[in-house]
Write an enzyme that holds these catalytic residues in place. Structure first.
Site, PDB file in Angstrom:
ATOM      1  N   ARG A 183       0.774  -1.134   0.081  1.00 22.83           N
ATOM      2  CA  ARG A 183      -0.015  -0.070  -0.006  1.00 22.83           C
ATOM      3  C   ARG A 183       0.884   1.203  -0.098  1.00 22.83           C
ATOM      4  O   ARG A 183       2.168   1.087   0.494  1.00 22.83           O
ATOM      5  CB  ARG A 183      -0.934   0.080   1.156  1.00 22.83           C
ATOM      6  N   LYS A 198      -2.532  -2.672   7.718  1.00 24.13           N
ATOM      7  CA  LYS A 198      -3.874  -2.371   8.378  1.00 24.13           C
ATOM      8  C   LYS A 198      -4.080  -2.982   9.667  1.00 24.13           C
ATOM      9  O   LYS A 198      -3.899  -4.182   9.934  1.00 24.13           O
ATOM     10  CB  LYS A 198      -5.103  -2.563   7.471  1.00 24.13           C
ATOM     11  N   HIS A 227      -4.258  -9.120   3.132  1.00 24.85           N
ATOM     12  CA  HIS A 227      -5.631  -9.033   3.448  1.00 24.85           C
ATOM     13  C   HIS A 227      -6.029  -9.872   4.296  1.00 24.85           C
ATOM     14  O   HIS A 227      -5.558 -11.120   4.642  1.00 24.85           O
ATOM     15  CB  HIS A 227      -6.352  -9.761   2.014  1.00 24.85           C
ATOM     16  N   TYR A 239      -9.176  -8.396  -5.988  1.00 26.81           N
ATOM     17  CA  TYR A 239      -8.015  -7.735  -6.505  1.00 26.81           C
ATOM     18  C   TYR A 239      -7.459  -8.385  -7.756  1.00 26.81           C
ATOM     19  O   TYR A 239      -6.919  -7.708  -8.708  1.00 26.81           O
ATOM     20  CB  TYR A 239      -7.029  -7.772  -5.322  1.00 26.81           C
TER      21      TYR A 239
END
Length: 308
Positions: free
Chosen positions: A162, A185, A279, A288
């Site tokens: 990212r 994340k 993920h 994706y």
């Protein structure tokens, strides 16, 4: 906090948010969105029922209550996607609250989110991805800035990072080895292989960069030496895609999509790609990797032991 929220409901909400932060590592911006969604929901119930919603009234929620909330939310201009996000937050709050208070949350958990068309990512083809990297590197009149932009975009495509992850790399990671540990994340860690071309791009940038690479300072710097802003990467990528005649979907994030898609099209394992991308859900990875079915069948026939 809204005056329509009772103290008991407010305390429960803060308890749930604290639990999400501590146990799940939920990011602060996500927690802020959760708080707003649940506050709006409880405020609606307070207005709808005509009284403050303490824990006992919250436990007595019905299916018609949920329908009324969803109808008002939609009539207020919320999209189906936005309502689905709000419902997800409310369900998560109710799961926590029901376990804590000992009631049955079926009325909330059985509520179905409205259907909406998910926007599938549009990866670049391999030639376009390479052209994007090269063009980004030629946009600046300063060699070190061009090398910087090229290195960042190479990490997005070559490692599937990212943009926030690439810009979050610190000087202590240098020189980049064959793999790098990324904190993604929710504080989730993963180890990502670094291709030689990505290591070379970062090394060239470091060699040209006029600022010292201190261990606790970001690798990628702005022209004044501060941390590089993601908006600058987005801007130079936008300029490059316009120069190349690529569609508006050719963004920095599209380079990450392209990484995943090209790996899968080359026969990569979907679960391995899920790990590389960081993920939490395999379904996110599937979105994706928009590889056409015909190509997937060719990969299957070429690699599956029983396909021959």
């Amino acid at each position: 906090m809204s005056v329509l929220i009772s103290p008991a409901a407010r305390d429960a909400l803060e308890g749930w948010l604290a639990s999400s932060r501590a146990l799940n590592g939920t990011a602060e911006n996500t927690l802020t969105a959760y708080r707003g969604d649940v506050v709006d929901f409880i405020a609606f119930l307070t207005d709808y029922k005509g009284e403050a919603q303490g824990l006992a009234p919250l436990a007595r929620i019905t299916v018609p209550d949920m329908r009324a909330w969803m109808a008002q939310t939609r009539s207020g201009g919320a999209s189906a996607r936005s309502l689905a996000r709000k419902l997800s937050a409310v369900k998560s709050f109710y799961r926590w609250l029901a376990e804590r208070e000992g009631f049955e949350p079926t009325a909330v958990l059985s509520t179905r989110a409205p259907k909406f068309q998910k926007k599938l990512p549009r990866p670049l083809n391999e030639d376009a991805a390479r052209a994007m990297i090269d063009t980004v590197g030629q946009r600046s009149t300063q060699d070190w800035v061009g090398a910087r932009d090229m290195a960042v975009v190479t990490l997005l495509y070559g490692c599937g990072l990212r943009i926030s992850e690439a810009l979050g790399l610190m000087g202590r990671y240098l020189p980049l080895g064959e793999a790098v540990r990324i904190v993604g994340k929710g504080g989730k860690e993963r180890v990502v292989p670094v291709l030689p071309i990505a290591r070379q791009a970062v090394a060239r940038y470091v060699r040209l960069c006029p600022f010292d690479m201190e261990p606790d300072a970001p690798i990628f710097r702005g022209v004044r030496g501060g941390a590089l802003n993601a908006r600058l990467v987005q801007k130079v990528t936008e300029q490059a895609r316009m120069q190349l005649g690529l569609p508006a979907t050719a963004t920095p994030h599209a380079m990450r999509h392209s990484f995943a898609t090209h790996l899968l099209s080359a026969g990569g394992d979907l679960r391995a790609i899920q790990e590389l991308l960081g993920h939490a859900s395999l379904s996110t990875t599937q979105a994706y990797t928009s590889v056409d079915t015909v190509h997937l069948m060719k990969v299957y026939e070429a690699t599956h032991p029983k396909a021959g």
